[in-house]
Scaffold this motif. Sequence first.
Motif, PDB file in Angstrom:
ATOM      1  N   ILE A   1      31.082  74.330  11.639  1.00 61.08           N
ATOM      2  CA  ILE A   1      32.302  74.286  12.426  1.00 61.08           C
ATOM      3  C   ILE A   1      32.998  75.645  12.405  1.00 61.08           C
ATOM      4  CG2 ILE A   1      33.615  73.431  10.437  1.00 61.08           C
ATOM      5  CD1 ILE A   1      35.383  71.883  12.417  1.00 61.08           C
ATOM      6  N   LEU A   2      33.446  76.063  13.576  1.00 62.79           N
ATOM      7  CA  LEU A   2      34.335  77.219  13.716  1.00 62.79           C
ATOM      8  C   LEU A   2      35.250  76.907  14.887  1.00 62.79           C
ATOM      9  CD1 LEU A   2      35.318  80.026  13.043  1.00 62.79           C
ATOM     10  CD2 LEU A   2      33.543  80.977  14.496  1.00 62.79           C
ATOM     11  N   THR A   3      36.432  76.399  14.572  1.00 60.77           N
ATOM     12  CA  THR A   3      37.362  76.004  15.622  1.00 60.77           C
ATOM     13  C   THR A   3      38.213  77.195  16.071  1.00 60.77           C
ATOM     14  OG1 THR A   3      39.067  75.365  14.032  1.00 60.77           O
ATOM     15  CG2 THR A   3      37.477  73.663  14.699  1.00 60.77           C
ATOM     16  N   VAL A   4      38.840  77.036  17.228  1.00 64.10           N
ATOM     17  CA  VAL A   4      39.769  78.055  17.714  1.00 64.10           C
ATOM     18  C   VAL A   4      40.940  78.185  16.743  1.00 64.10           C
ATOM     19  CG1 VAL A   4      41.311  78.679  19.613  1.00 64.10           C
ATOM     20  CG2 VAL A   4      39.081  77.632  20.104  1.00 64.10           C
ATOM     21  N   ASP A   5      41.333  77.068  16.161  1.00 64.36           N
ATOM     22  CA  ASP A   5      42.390  77.075  15.151  1.00 64.36           C
ATOM     23  C   ASP A   5      42.030  78.003  13.992  1.00 64.36           C
ATOM     24  OD1 ASP A   5      44.477  76.300  13.419  1.00 64.36           O
ATOM     25  OD2 ASP A   5      43.194  74.772  12.526  1.00 64.36           O
ATOM     26  N   MET A   6      40.758  77.957  13.555  1.00 66.68           N
ATOM     27  CA  MET A   6      40.314  78.825  12.464  1.00 66.68           C
ATOM     28  C   MET A   6      40.340  80.292  12.891  1.00 66.68           C
ATOM     29  SD  MET A   6      37.157  76.465  11.075  1.00 66.68           S
ATOM     30  CE  MET A   6      36.534  77.665   9.906  1.00 66.68           C
ATOM     31  N   LEU A   7      39.986  80.574  14.142  1.00 63.38           N
ATOM     32  CA  LEU A   7      40.022  81.956  14.637  1.00 63.38           C
ATOM     33  C   LEU A   7      41.436  82.528  14.559  1.00 63.38           C
ATOM     34  CD1 LEU A   7      37.770  82.135  17.832  1.00 63.38           C
ATOM     35  CD2 LEU A   7      37.334  83.133  15.596  1.00 63.38           C
ATOM     36  N   ILE A   8      42.416  81.706  14.942  1.00 63.97           N
ATOM     37  CA  ILE A   8      43.810  82.165  14.883  1.00 63.97           C
ATOM     38  C   ILE A   8      44.202  82.450  13.440  1.00 63.97           C
ATOM     39  CG2 ILE A   8      46.200  81.534  15.352  1.00 63.97           C
ATOM     40  CD1 ILE A   8      45.165  79.796  17.656  1.00 63.97           C
ATOM     41  N   LYS A   9      43.786  81.575  12.529  1.00 62.32           N
ATOM     42  CA  LYS A   9      44.112  81.768  11.114  1.00 62.32           C
ATOM     43  C   LYS A   9      43.417  83.006  10.546  1.00 62.32           C
ATOM     44  CE  LYS A   9      44.855  76.840  10.174  1.00 62.32           C
ATOM     45  NZ  LYS A   9      44.304  75.656   9.467  1.00 62.32           N
ATOM     46  N   PHE A  10      42.235  83.348  11.077  1.00 65.38           N
ATOM     47  CA  PHE A  10      41.552  84.569  10.628  1.00 65.38           C
ATOM     48  C   PHE A  10      42.459  85.790  10.823  1.00 65.38           C
ATOM     49  CE2 PHE A  10      36.922  82.967  11.450  1.00 65.38           C
ATOM     50  CZ  PHE A  10      37.026  82.166  10.319  1.00 65.38           C
ATOM     51  N   LYS A  11      43.267  85.756  11.874  1.00 65.74           N
ATOM     52  CA  LYS A  11      44.136  86.892  12.170  1.00 65.74           C
ATOM     53  C   LYS A  11      45.252  87.046  11.134  1.00 65.74           C
ATOM     54  CE  LYS A  11      45.120  87.727  16.536  1.00 65.74           C
ATOM     55  NZ  LYS A  11      44.325  88.916  16.859  1.00 65.74           N
ATOM     56  N   SER A  12      45.502  85.989  10.338  1.00 68.19           N
ATOM     57  CA  SER A  12      46.547  86.063   9.310  1.00 68.19           C
ATOM     58  C   SER A  12      46.016  86.574   7.982  1.00 68.19           C
ATOM     59  CB  SER A  12      47.170  84.676   9.104  1.00 68.19           C
ATOM     60  OG  SER A  12      46.274  83.818   8.418  1.00 68.19           O
ATOM     61  N   LEU A  13      44.693  86.775   7.865  1.00 67.92           N
ATOM     62  CA  LEU A  13      44.098  87.226   6.606  1.00 67.92           C
ATOM     63  C   LEU A  13      44.330  88.723   6.434  1.00 67.92           C
ATOM     64  CD1 LEU A  13      40.724  85.268   6.793  1.00 67.92           C
ATOM     65  CD2 LEU A  13      42.737  84.683   5.421  1.00 67.92           C
TER      66      LEU A  13
ATOM     67  N   GLU B   1      45.864  75.354  23.680  1.00 65.15           N
ATOM     68  CA  GLU B   1      45.423  74.092  24.283  1.00 65.15           C
ATOM     69  C   GLU B   1      44.035  73.684  23.791  1.00 65.15           C
ATOM     70  OE1 GLU B   1      45.634  74.536  28.475  1.00 65.15           O
ATOM     71  OE2 GLU B   1      47.837  74.552  28.534  1.00 65.15           O
ATOM     72  N   CYS B   2      43.181  74.679  23.508  1.00 60.79           N
ATOM     73  CA  CYS B   2      41.806  74.360  23.081  1.00 60.79           C
ATOM     74  C   CYS B   2      41.591  74.656  21.596  1.00 60.79           C
ATOM     75  CB  CYS B   2      40.788  75.117  23.932  1.00 60.79           C
ATOM     76  SG  CYS B   2      41.001  76.914  23.918  1.00 60.79           S
ATOM     77  N   ARG B   3      42.670  74.572  20.819  1.00 64.98           N
ATOM     78  CA  ARG B   3      42.586  74.979  19.406  1.00 64.98           C
ATOM     79  C   ARG B   3      41.665  74.086  18.585  1.00 64.98           C
ATOM     80  NH1 ARG B   3      47.590  72.841  20.481  1.00 64.98           N
ATOM     81  NH2 ARG B   3      48.124  70.942  19.358  1.00 64.98           N
ATOM     82  N   GLN B   4      41.400  72.857  19.029  1.00 59.21           N
ATOM     83  CA  GLN B   4      40.527  71.951  18.273  1.00 59.21           C
ATOM     84  C   GLN B   4      39.055  72.100  18.659  1.00 59.21           C
ATOM     85  OE1 GLN B   4      41.405  70.297  15.732  1.00 59.21           O
ATOM     86  NE2 GLN B   4      43.609  70.593  15.905  1.00 59.21           N
ATOM     87  N   GLN B   5      38.752  72.927  19.635  1.00 57.80           N
ATOM     88  CA  GLN B   5      37.360  73.087  20.068  1.00 57.80           C
ATOM     89  C   GLN B   5      36.531  73.745  18.970  1.00 57.80           C
ATOM     90  OE1 GLN B   5      37.106  75.213  23.758  1.00 57.80           O
ATOM     91  NE2 GLN B   5      38.060  73.591  24.958  1.00 57.80           N
ATOM     92  N   ASN B   6      35.332  73.192  18.752  1.00 57.70           N
ATOM     93  CA  ASN B   6      34.385  73.771  17.798  1.00 57.70           C
ATOM     94  C   ASN B   6      33.461  74.725  18.561  1.00 57.70           C
ATOM     95  OD1 ASN B   6      32.595  74.435  15.802  1.00 57.70           O
ATOM     96  ND2 ASN B   6      31.731  72.370  15.586  1.00 57.70           N
ATOM     97  N   LEU B   7      33.608  76.005  18.341  1.00 51.97           N
ATOM     98  CA  LEU B   7      32.839  76.998  19.094  1.00 51.97           C
ATOM     99  C   LEU B   7      31.373  77.039  18.683  1.00 51.97           C
ATOM    100  CD1 LEU B   7      35.494  79.862  19.093  1.00 51.97           C
ATOM    101  CD2 LEU B   7      34.962  78.266  20.935  1.00 51.97           C
ATOM    102  N   PHE B   8      31.010  76.363  17.596  1.00 52.25           N
ATOM    103  CA  PHE B   8      29.604  76.244  17.205  1.00 52.25           C
ATOM    104  C   PHE B   8      28.930  75.037  17.869  1.00 52.25           C
ATOM    105  CE2 PHE B   8      29.996  78.667  12.914  1.00 52.25           C
ATOM    106  CZ  PHE B   8      29.920  79.869  13.607  1.00 52.25           C
ATOM    107  N   ASP B   9      29.709  74.204  18.564  1.00 55.94           N
ATOM    108  CA  ASP B   9      29.163  73.050  19.279  1.00 55.94           C
ATOM    109  C   ASP B   9      28.925  73.473  20.736  1.00 55.94           C
ATOM    110  OD1 ASP B   9      28.505  70.680  20.465  1.00 55.94           O
ATOM    111  OD2 ASP B   9      30.174  69.532  19.609  1.00 55.94           O
ATOM    112  N   LEU B  10      27.724  73.907  21.045  1.00 59.17           N
ATOM    113  CA  LEU B  10      27.420  74.463  22.363  1.00 59.17           C
ATOM    114  C   LEU B  10      27.389  73.402  23.456  1.00 59.17           C
ATOM    115  CD1 LEU B  10      24.647  77.042  21.375  1.00 59.17           C
ATOM    116  CD2 LEU B  10      27.091  77.439  21.731  1.00 59.17           C
ATOM    117  N   GLN B  11      27.216  72.157  23.090  1.00 57.45           N
ATOM    118  CA  GLN B  11      27.203  71.106  24.104  1.00 57.45           C
ATOM    119  C   GLN B  11      28.610  70.798  24.609  1.00 57.45           C
ATOM    120  OE1 GLN B  11      25.202  67.765  22.344  1.00 57.45           O
ATOM    121  NE2 GLN B  11      23.162  68.621  22.684  1.00 57.45           N
TER     122      GLN B  11
END
Length: 537
Positions: free
Chosen positions: A52-64, A188-198
Amino acid sequence: MESNKPYLLFNVPQGFEHVALEEILEKIPELQSVEYIIPPLYGLIYFKDCSILTVDMLIKFKSLLSIDNVFVGIAEYNVDLGERNQLPKEEKYKFIEDALYEGNWLHALNVWHFCTEHHIDEINYESFCSAGFSEMYSLPNNNNNTNNNCIHEPKKIKVNKENKQKENDNNSLSTFEARNNYISKILECRQQNLFDLQQCNYINSEIEGYKDLTQREIAFRGTFLKYDYKSKEIRTQQLASYLGDATFKKFMEVGGQELFKGKLKVNLKQWDLEVWSAFIKSKNWEIGEKDKHCGIAGVHELKEGEKMKEENKKDTINGSVNTSTYDKYKILYGITLPLNNYVKNDKSINHRNRCKFGRTSLRPTVAYCISRFSNIQPGMVVVDPCCGVGTIPIEASCLCPNAMYYGGDIDQDEINDCALENIKYMTKLTGKRPPIDIFIWNCKKIPFGDDSVDRIVTDLPWGFRELSYVENRRLYPPLFREYSRIIKPSGLIILMTSQRKLVRQIMGYGWCKLDLLYFTEVVVGYTVGLYVFKKRE
């Protein structure tokens, strides 16, 4: 080829891997259940088989704040170079190109396309917080303190017409409204899993403004890190060229242009897409798998009265194994996530929270890791006697804004032209002046009373770019005397220097009333020592 499953790789200051891991697991709780590996002193944290790598996680990466880069893995490969020594040099290293070409590009490029198409690199973390991101999620505290007074609240940016105009001039998001548009789309798409290609496939999505993909140019470069592979038969640039060859080979195959959604063009300075790879000794990788807690994670974990002799500590320098007799390596491949806009502005992460630099300025990520390691609490008095351009106090104030920070240096130009300008710059960025006071002083006579300071956190002159070994021999003894005078009995002295021999000599003097609590090696261009001292009772 060992694995084609996606993985995440965090690039952090070498030697501070466990300090950075502590921040990652605090702020990205989704990774707490994922197995990780930390090979010692590579500055890498490897999260294995991420599903799993959600958009939410990407945003949190920016806070590291302890992270230099984040990579999404394409492939990993185990090789015994000793078995390939009979081959010509061109054939001996050809596997680097082949392993990358055969890797799993889909997951990494899907995440990369999302980041670039939504301009996530041009939107700072504070903008997401202002849009309500922090209200949607209970974000973790920036440190281990249980005191609610030291919670690092998201900083609000004061935006006026001039700031809007500067944003319009400097960023590809042409208007302030356009930026808010993209923030809304991302949230709006923060729950999307970017590792789920389908369910979430951005490889096949259309790009706004480009009906014909041949019109879109993607600036590309390959980066290869040899780390402790010291062989002189091949240069780093040649290894990087194998990455470029594999990438263009992937681009030229059927469907390659649709995969990358544009034409690749090499640009080593201002790039959009970076393919990264590194050599890691299999021996050190196995150490990282077996002993995940061998590093440092903050002085608060040291037991009271614990002493550690520097002479008894194992030498963990990567170069301790002779590469002429050690040929087993693991090679990691990945794509760098474009999470900040430093590259497009022809800058680096060195520009975080500061606009002026000196000859010996620390990277902000290193300064933040030292501050986090120091376990600064609310209300503490924290002093950096050799602050230079003020990087350590600035980064420490981001970690715990409710402490009091004092920095000083004997170099008037560095204080007036750099440190004070950096404080003004940070005030402009955040809309609030950080709790830092900067002075011109002689570090041999620091203007504090006896037993008045809780933490001394500093990067001493090493004698390379600033001063010399002879000058340091005259500087260090009175410096340590002064540290012993001003530090509280319950306080700690955390310092970084390459002068290990000189520190040992000072510790042997009868007048030295400091005990060495902890020592480890870190790599900040040079391999240096990180020391923790406490006043002897």
